[in-house]
Write an enzyme that holds these catalytic residues in place. Structure first.
Site, mmCIF file in Angstrom:
data_model
loop_
_atom_site.group_PDB
_atom_site.id
_atom_site.type_symbol
_atom_site.label_atom_id
_atom_site.label_comp_id
_atom_site.label_asym_id
_atom_site.label_seq_id
_atom_site.Cartn_x
_atom_site.Cartn_y
_atom_site.Cartn_z
ATOM 1 N N PHE A 111 0.832 -1.203 0.000
ATOM 2 C CA PHE A 111 0.000 0.000 0.000
ATOM 3 C C PHE A 111 0.873 1.262 0.000
ATOM 4 O O PHE A 111 1.768 1.395 0.820
ATOM 5 C CB PHE A 111 -0.897 -0.023 1.237
ATOM 6 C CG PHE A 111 -1.765 1.196 1.416
ATOM 7 C CD1 PHE A 111 -2.759 1.509 0.501
ATOM 8 C CD2 PHE A 111 -1.575 2.043 2.494
ATOM 9 C CE1 PHE A 111 -3.554 2.625 0.669
ATOM 10 C CE2 PHE A 111 -2.362 3.165 2.683
ATOM 11 C CZ PHE A 111 -3.366 3.458 1.749
ATOM 12 N N VAL A 378 4.319 33.086 -11.224
ATOM 13 C CA VAL A 378 4.679 32.841 -12.614
ATOM 14 C C VAL A 378 3.506 33.206 -13.515
ATOM 15 O O VAL A 378 2.352 32.896 -13.220
ATOM 16 C CB VAL A 378 5.081 31.368 -12.808
ATOM 17 C CG1 VAL A 378 5.137 30.990 -14.281
ATOM 18 C CG2 VAL A 378 6.418 31.116 -12.140
ATOM 19 N N PHE A 463 -1.012 34.692 -19.344
ATOM 20 C CA PHE A 463 0.250 34.500 -20.049
ATOM 21 C C PHE A 463 0.104 33.403 -21.108
ATOM 22 O O PHE A 463 0.702 33.486 -22.188
ATOM 23 C CB PHE A 463 1.375 34.157 -19.075
ATOM 24 C CG PHE A 463 2.750 34.354 -19.657
ATOM 25 C CD1 PHE A 463 3.337 35.599 -19.663
ATOM 26 C CD2 PHE A 463 3.451 33.303 -20.222
ATOM 27 C CE1 PHE A 463 4.598 35.803 -20.215
ATOM 28 C CE2 PHE A 463 4.710 33.494 -20.775
ATOM 29 C CZ PHE A 463 5.280 34.746 -20.778
#
Length: 572
Positions: A111, A378, A463
């Site tokens: 796991f 950014v 952007f």
């Protein structure tokens, strides 16, 4: 005898570590229990391990000293990776403690099993696994020393059962950074001086490596009659009160920096690995000085590369230079910069219509403290920060400037704020970046970190939209349906405001900056404000034309009109 986990924490405390950022988990229990018992280290619980890694990176960037984060096994330490990549590429010293599954289960597809050393290897200068008490504290010492000396990320993977075992040694090593002085050979220095003396127009490109070398670099510029172009990471160290500075170049820069490099006969690169090849001069001789030899010549063909510290090398080179009497190149570059700077400053004036992001950044710059730490997200906030923030001798500018990841600014800011709660830390957040990791607002409130967050809210990944326009693509999939971020901040216990009118902006910022605690101001800024690079090539021009045509065909004429209005203000 102490446990391995207790020895780790005692060693970190002895080396001046004051906090560890992370999220607990069962495989990390021995470590968090040891932290609980250590009075000199604070456990900085975050809401996501990525945030923890970024916060450690922000702390290290501000102080230059080792910072620490931790994550539990499997997904827990995998979440650290993006923040560690940022620290690694920014070259700041961070130690990550990555817990692992029980030793006897390794290789059984247990796991949450992963291969941590494989996962972390690419973003670390050191990555090893502790599987027995006999390896400690030796591996911890090696990890710390490597992170400090190489200024990068060290990952110590340790299984939960190993951390709980009794230590074989109770040694608590102390690690301090060395201070080597590296200078090129006399023959190399003379060769560089001969080249620079023989070239008429010399330009300096200064990067983050000029930190601590300000006076030496200015002396070089004076002797060479050289304008200084700075890369983004060099801005905070070389731009202020610099009579030779002509601004930035590159995608975030502006025309004067580009022209000063384009028109030179010799380019002297100091402590920079500026990545954009298209902005280097095609015909100039290029000399590069860098403390890391592997960076020499990576971006452009070199006439000469030298390994050395910028401060020491500049001081050794200066006596070999002939002072240039013809200052025409410098004067022309400075005149171009003055004209470019005046036009950029004009963009800071708010006119009718939506709030200009340049005006918002100008107000932040005016209202912030003289020793403020700025952290732009950014995207477009970085552009406005590098063009419109003044970083004086006591201010800092920190960000994901190399890895370039969204959502970095606020957690980096949390790390910086934890270092000094009395120092103003101002985040210039994008709405897309902030929404990626909203849990960091809860971290700020829980730890009472008085960070100030200004959200540039343009309801878009703006952007990315610029990049689409340059490629001739109609904007698609970039619009954001945002909540009222001011109300969200209030809901989690912060001071929060949202502003859409220019006349309300000054007051909202003043109230947030004066607030004794974490504060957020969300500002609706013009989505169509386009940041123009200093050089538009034919491919980009064609792309913008295609974008315009396709936008009209798609029935988005209103968007095109808004874009034209915004961009008419920015033509330099």
């Amino acid at each position: 005898m102490a446990t391995i986990a207790e020895n780790i924490v005692q060693t970190l405390a002895a080396n001046g570590i004051q906090r560890i950022w992370g999220v607990p988990g069962d495989s990390l229990n021995a470590v968090t229990e040891a932290i609980r018992r250590e009075k000199d280290i604070e456990w900085m619980l975050t809401r996501h391990e990525e945030e923890a890694a970024f916060a450690a990176a922000g702390e290290a960037a501000l102080t230059g000293e080792l910072a620490v984060c931790a994550g539990s096994c499997g997904p827990g330490n995998m979440h650290l990776i993006n923040g560690l990549y940022d620290a690694h590429r920014s070259r700041v010293p961070v130690l990550a403690i990555a817990a692992h599954i029980p030793t006897e289960e390794i290789g059984s597809q247990y796991f949450q099993e992963t291969r941590p050393t494989d996962l972390f290897r690419d973003c670390a200068v050191f990555c090893e696994t502790v599987l027995s008490p006999e390896q400690m504290p030796r591996l911890l010492e090696i990890a710390m020393r490597t992170a400090i000396e190489k200024q990068g990320v060290a990952v110590l993977v340790i299984t939960g059962d190993t951390a709980s075992q009794d230590a074989v040694s109770d040694r608590v090593p102390e690690v301090r950074r060395s201070s080597p002085v590296t200078v090129p050979s006399p023959a190399e220095l003379q060769e560089a001086a001969d080249t620079l003396n023989s070239c008429g127009n010399v330009t300096i490109l200064a990067g983050g490596g000029v930190e601590g070398a300000r006076e030496e670099v200015l002396a070089l510029a004076d002797a060479l009659g050289a304008p200084i172009v700075h890369a983004l990471r060099g801005k905070e160290f070389i731009e202020w009160d610099n009579p030779f500075d002509v601004g930035m170049t590159g995608l975030l820069g502006f025309a004067s920096g580009y022209r000063a490099m384009e028109s030179c006969d010799a380019l002297l690169m100091l402590g920079t690995d500026f990545p954009y090849q298209q902005f280097y001069p095609e015909k100039a001789k290029i000399l590069q000085i860098d403390i890391r030899g592997e960076q020499l010549g990576r971006r452009a063909p070199l006439t000469q590369g030298m390994v050395g510290g910028v401060r020491e090398t500049a001081a050794a080179l200066l006596p070999l230079l002939e002072r240039k009497q013809d200052r025409t190149h410098l004067e022309k570059s400075l005149d171009h910069y003055r004209r470019t700077r005046a036009q950029l400053d004009d963009l800071e004036r708010q006119g009718p219509g939506p709030i200009h992001p340049q005006h918002l950044t100008h107000l932040i710059d005016e209202l912030a403290d003289e020793d403020a730490v700025f952290l732009p997200d950014v995207g477009t906030p970085v552009i406005w920060a590098c063009r419109h923030l003044h970083i004086g001798p006591r201010r800092r500018l920190i960000g994901s400037f190399w890895h370039g990841t969204m959502a970095a600014a606020t957690p980096l800011g949390l790390g910086a704020q934890a270092v000094d709660r009395n120092r103003q830390v101002v985040v210039l957040a994008g709405d897309g970046g902030l929404a990626m990791m909203l849990g960091e607002l809860l971290t700020a409130v829980q730890h009472k970190l008085p960070i100030k967050i200004v959200v540039f809210n343009n309801a878009a990944l703006s952007f990315v939209e610029v990049e689409m326009k340059a490629a001739g693509i109609v904007n698609f999939g970039t619009g954001l349906e945002n909540p009222d971020f001011g109300a969200v901040a209030q809901a989690v216990g912060m001071h929060g405001e949202s502003v859409s009118r220019p006349e309300d902006l000054d007051g909202a910022l003043r109230r947030a900056f004066a607030h004794d605690g974490p504060a957020l101001v969300s500002v609706a800024v013009d989505r169509q404000e386009l940041s123009m690079p200093p050089k538009i090539d034919a491919k980009q021009a064609t792309g913008f034309a295609l974008y315009a045509l396709r936008t009209v065909i798609a029935g988005n004429g209103r968007e095109l009109i808004d874009l034209a209005r915004a961009n008419a203000r920015q033509l330099l």
